[in-house]
Design an enzyme around this catalytic site. Sequence first.
Site, PDB file in Angstrom:
ATOM      1  N   ASP A   8       1.769  10.640 -17.948  1.00 25.55           N
ATOM      2  CA  ASP A   8       2.381   9.777 -16.973  1.00 25.55           C
ATOM      3  C   ASP A   8       1.650  10.025 -15.648  1.00 25.55           C
ATOM      4  O   ASP A   8       1.718  11.157 -15.077  1.00 25.55           O
ATOM      5  CB  ASP A   8       3.866  10.106 -16.555  1.00 25.55           C
ATOM      6  CG  ASP A   8       4.524   9.001 -15.751  1.00 25.55           C
ATOM      7  OD1 ASP A   8       3.622   8.311 -15.025  1.00 25.55           O
ATOM      8  OD2 ASP A   8       5.606   9.222 -15.456  1.00 25.55           O
TER       9      ASP A   8
ATOM     10  N   TYR B 152      -1.756  -6.335  -7.849  1.00 31.18           N
ATOM     11  CA  TYR B 152      -2.756  -6.026  -9.100  1.00 31.18           C
ATOM     12  C   TYR B 152      -4.036  -6.164  -8.479  1.00 31.18           C
ATOM     13  O   TYR B 152      -4.828  -5.323  -8.640  1.00 31.18           O
ATOM     14  CB  TYR B 152      -2.294  -6.829 -10.210  1.00 31.18           C
ATOM     15  CG  TYR B 152      -3.310  -6.603 -11.295  1.00 31.18           C
ATOM     16  CD1 TYR B 152      -3.026  -5.805 -12.053  1.00 31.18           C
ATOM     17  CD2 TYR B 152      -4.403  -7.551 -11.605  1.00 31.18           C
ATOM     18  CE1 TYR B 152      -3.972  -5.510 -13.371  1.00 31.18           C
ATOM     19  CE2 TYR B 152      -5.201  -7.462 -12.731  1.00 31.18           C
ATOM     20  CZ  TYR B 152      -5.139  -6.269 -13.470  1.00 31.18           C
ATOM     21  OH  TYR B 152      -5.668  -5.959 -14.492  1.00 31.18           O
TER      22      TYR B 152
ATOM     23  N   LYS C 229      -7.017  -3.213  -7.898  1.00 33.13           N
ATOM     24  CA  LYS C 229      -8.499  -3.337  -8.715  1.00 33.13           C
ATOM     25  C   LYS C 229      -9.787  -3.491  -7.837  1.00 33.13           C
ATOM     26  O   LYS C 229     -10.757  -3.086  -8.051  1.00 33.13           O
ATOM     27  CB  LYS C 229      -8.421  -4.662  -9.574  1.00 33.13           C
ATOM     28  CG  LYS C 229      -7.249  -4.224 -10.736  1.00 33.13           C
ATOM     29  CD  LYS C 229      -7.513  -3.337 -11.517  1.00 33.13           C
ATOM     30  CE  LYS C 229      -6.765  -3.079 -12.653  1.00 33.13           C
ATOM     31  NZ  LYS C 229      -6.819  -1.793 -13.852  1.00 33.13           N
TER      32      LYS C 229
ATOM     33  N   ALA D 253      -6.872 -11.346 -24.307  1.00 32.60           N
ATOM     34  CA  ALA D 253      -5.706 -11.667 -25.081  1.00 32.60           C
ATOM     35  C   ALA D 253      -4.967 -10.491 -25.496  1.00 32.60           C
ATOM     36  O   ALA D 253      -4.921  -9.902 -26.753  1.00 32.60           O
ATOM     37  CB  ALA D 253      -5.960 -12.663 -26.289  1.00 32.60           C
TER      38      ALA D 253
END
Length: 253
Positions: free
Chosen positions: A56, A149, A153, A183
């Site tokens: 984790d 997000y 990044k 995908a």
Amino acid sequence: MDITSRSVFMVGGTSGIGLELARRFRAAGSAVVVGGRRADLLVQLADEGLGTVEIDVTDADSVITARDEVLRILPGLDTVITMAGIGRPEDLRDPAHFTTTETTIAINLLGTIRAIDAFTPHLLERGRGTIITVSSGIGFLPFPLMATYGATKAAIHAYSEALRAQLAGTGVDVAELVPPAVATHMGSGNPHALALDAYGAEVMGLLAQDPTPHEILVQGVLMHRWAERDGTYADLVAQRSQALAMLPGRSPA
């Protein structure tokens, strides 16, 4: 790099791109250990023949325990890939989004740094190896629906550049994997997402180059990576902002 003889730890490799690349490294002849939080998935992957370790990345003790177990399994570990990450939509008009912000930063950014820090001394002692970080096309061309997000990044890109500079001359290389929409579970709603197997094959071909590129850029991510240079940035961000209509109470601009 020679993808046929590496000793690889894939942090966050129990699904998606991480698992695809783990399988491809193993098929090429490399020794691979996959790390993740879900014990049930780790059992399945162990049955498949992959090495597995529970980790984790938001828990410092878990990362150190995982490092010790990985080095027990792969004492010659030479490749660490920091794949763990999440991406969730956020409504920045609603302060409740901050919970998502904190979780995303904890996993994507701090978790990446924590994993790198755990294994860097081993790689430096060996005098050779590769750290592969994972940013995103969204780090270069924002997707406003997933604000934090994209921010994490972009931070991973900057951190990777700094890490490469600091490790120069040590024998430890730093490469940055920059995926477009693929995908997987995260990219399943995008009709333009690349097929996972095609993406995996293209990435492995780039990794196998000598020298390995500093940025692993498949063809499908070039429009993101070079949008500012190519003068397409503003138009593409405006197009991607149409996804904000998915948020409650919003309508297309």
